[in-house]
Motif scaffolding. Structure first.
Motif, mmCIF file in Angstrom:
data_model
loop_
_atom_site.group_PDB
_atom_site.id
_atom_site.type_symbol
_atom_site.label_atom_id
_atom_site.label_comp_id
_atom_site.label_asym_id
_atom_site.label_seq_id
_atom_site.Cartn_x
_atom_site.Cartn_y
_atom_site.Cartn_z
ATOM 1 N N VAL A 173 -58.374 3.620 -2.724
ATOM 2 C CA VAL A 173 -58.216 5.058 -2.909
ATOM 3 C C VAL A 173 -59.031 5.499 -4.103
ATOM 4 N N SER A 174 -59.535 6.714 -3.993
ATOM 5 C CA SER A 174 -60.329 7.192 -5.103
ATOM 6 C C SER A 174 -59.398 7.445 -6.282
ATOM 7 N N PRO A 175 -59.740 6.918 -7.452
ATOM 8 C CA PRO A 175 -58.870 7.096 -8.611
ATOM 9 C C PRO A 175 -58.805 8.583 -8.946
ATOM 10 N N GLY A 176 -57.655 9.042 -9.325
ATOM 11 C CA GLY A 176 -57.524 10.461 -9.644
ATOM 12 C C GLY A 176 -57.075 11.274 -8.454
ATOM 13 N N GLY A 177 -57.123 10.694 -7.248
ATOM 14 C CA GLY A 177 -56.614 11.408 -6.086
ATOM 15 C C GLY A 177 -55.096 11.508 -6.164
ATOM 16 N N ARG A 178 -54.533 12.466 -5.478
ATOM 17 C CA ARG A 178 -53.082 12.627 -5.498
ATOM 18 C C ARG A 178 -52.498 12.216 -4.162
ATOM 19 N N LEU A 179 -51.592 11.242 -4.215
ATOM 20 C CA LEU A 179 -50.991 10.711 -3.003
ATOM 21 C C LEU A 179 -49.493 10.953 -3.048
ATOM 22 N N SER A 180 -48.935 11.461 -1.945
ATOM 23 C CA SER A 180 -47.471 11.492 -1.860
ATOM 24 C C SER A 180 -47.044 11.025 -0.481
ATOM 25 N N GLY A 181 -45.756 10.708 -0.358
ATOM 26 C CA GLY A 181 -45.275 10.083 0.874
ATOM 27 C C GLY A 181 -45.408 8.582 0.733
ATOM 28 N N SER A 182 -45.194 7.861 1.833
ATOM 29 C CA SER A 182 -45.291 6.411 1.673
ATOM 30 C C SER A 182 -46.004 5.722 2.823
ATOM 31 N N ILE A 183 -46.530 4.545 2.490
ATOM 32 C CA ILE A 183 -47.164 3.660 3.460
ATOM 33 C C ILE A 183 -46.406 2.335 3.422
ATOM 34 N N LEU A 184 -45.830 1.949 4.553
ATOM 35 C CA LEU A 184 -45.148 0.662 4.622
ATOM 36 C C LEU A 184 -45.961 -0.281 5.489
ATOM 37 N N LEU A 185 -46.200 -1.463 4.969
ATOM 38 C CA LEU A 185 -46.857 -2.512 5.753
ATOM 39 C C LEU A 185 -45.802 -3.583 5.982
ATOM 40 N N ASP A 186 -45.499 -3.861 7.248
ATOM 41 C CA ASP A 186 -44.403 -4.776 7.569
ATOM 42 C C ASP A 186 -43.121 -4.405 6.836
ATOM 43 N N GLY A 187 -42.866 -3.119 6.772
ATOM 44 C CA GLY A 187 -41.616 -2.635 6.188
ATOM 45 C C GLY A 187 -41.578 -2.607 4.675
ATOM 46 N N ARG A 188 -42.651 -3.065 4.039
ATOM 47 C CA ARG A 188 -42.661 -3.116 2.570
ATOM 48 C C ARG A 188 -43.698 -2.130 2.048
ATOM 49 N N PRO A 189 -43.344 -1.326 1.033
ATOM 50 C CA PRO A 189 -44.325 -0.372 0.501
ATOM 51 C C PRO A 189 -45.622 -1.083 0.132
#
Ligand code: ADP
Ligand code: ADP
Length: 233
Positions: free
Chosen positions: A55-71
């Motif tokens: 991810v580009s540093p300084g970008g704003r991310l909200s919400g979540s990404i789970l891979l195999d149920g783990r953030p």
């Protein structure tokens, strides 16, 4: 096999007023073959790069990404780096060293893997991708299709469970594109690897995919079987 779950994912690049991804929720089961469709600028690359933790540093991310149920952010960097593989559009951008053999070895060497394990893995991967005759060749002498095959093979050296591909066929001639697509499908069928693949022209992909996800302006515009997608288009 790796499952992916996006929950209300929103992402802004630092210099962009509108969101590149906007409140996106999606779940992909382990072993699925998902085609990511959508016009240029709809957020496909951004989504794939977020899944690869690029991810580009300084970008704003909200919400979540789970891979195999783990953030995803809770995965140790090294585990995440090998569990998720990314192949990009331009075959040259990903090649880092001189020869095909070194290219394949590069990732495992970086992880400090044992040489014997690396040899075994290289033999398996070179066999699967038909790369044995090319191992000693220089990567800059290969055709576009061969380069992209080497990129895909290099990513597979680390045994990813999730394979992301960002328009991997766009720079290839039709024959090379068909060959590469066949290999991607086999990785999905025979090794159970979850595939999320974006492409501009997706007609050839529809028969292979389990599912089509179409983005528009960073949001979900379609999510369903290829047949439903073809009917709607
Ligand atoms: P796609 O892959 O579907 O073409 P992208 O994810 O590349 O879409 O782009 C989504 C949006 O984010 C577009 O508006 C694009 O201009 C913007 N964007 C992409 N990369 C960057 C970046 N590095 N910095 C700022 N904006 C970006
Ligand atoms: P089965 O369904 O028969 O148990 P496996 O998942 O064990 O199939 O895979 C069969 C072969 O594919 C094995 O040789 C294994 O090493 C290889 N394989 C499985 N997953 C991967 C992966 N992510 N990358 C590379 N090789 C893999």
């Amino acid at each position: 096999m790796a499952s992916v779950e996006l929950q209300n994912l929103t992402f802004h690049y630092p210099d962009l007023r509108t969101a590149a991804l906007s409140n996106l929720s999606l779940s992909v089961r382990g072993g699925e073959f998902v085609v990511l469709a959508g016009p240029s600028g709809s957020g496909k690359s951004t989504l794939l790069r977020l899944l690869k933790r690029e991810v580009s540093p300084g970008g704003r991310l909200s919400g979540s990404i789970l891979l195999d149920g783990r953030p995803l952010e809770a995965w140790p960097a090294r585990e995440a780096a090998s569990a998720v593989g990314l192949v990009m559009q331009h075959p040259d951008n990903q090649l880092v060293v001189d020869s095909v053999e070194h290219e394949l070895a590069f990732g495992m060497e970086n992880f400090g893997m044992e040489r014997s394990a690396m040899r075994r893995r290289m033999a398996e991967i070179a066999g699967f991708f038909g790369l044995e005759p090319l191992l000693s060749r220089r990567t800059d002498e290969l055709s576009g299709g061969q380069k992209q095959t080497v990129n895909l093979a290099s990513v597979l050296m680390l045994q990813p469970q999730l394979l992301l591909l960002d328009e991997p066929l766009a720079q290839l001639d039709p024959l090379a594109a068909r060959d590469l697509l066949g290999m991607i499908k086999r990785l999905n069928d025979e090794w159970g690897i979850t595939v999320i693949m974006s492409e501009h022209r997706i007609d050839d992909l529809l028969p292979l995919a389990d599912r089509v996800v179409r983005l528009e302006r960073g949001g979900l515009a379609f999510d369903g079987p290829p047949r439903g997608f073809a009917e709607e288009a």
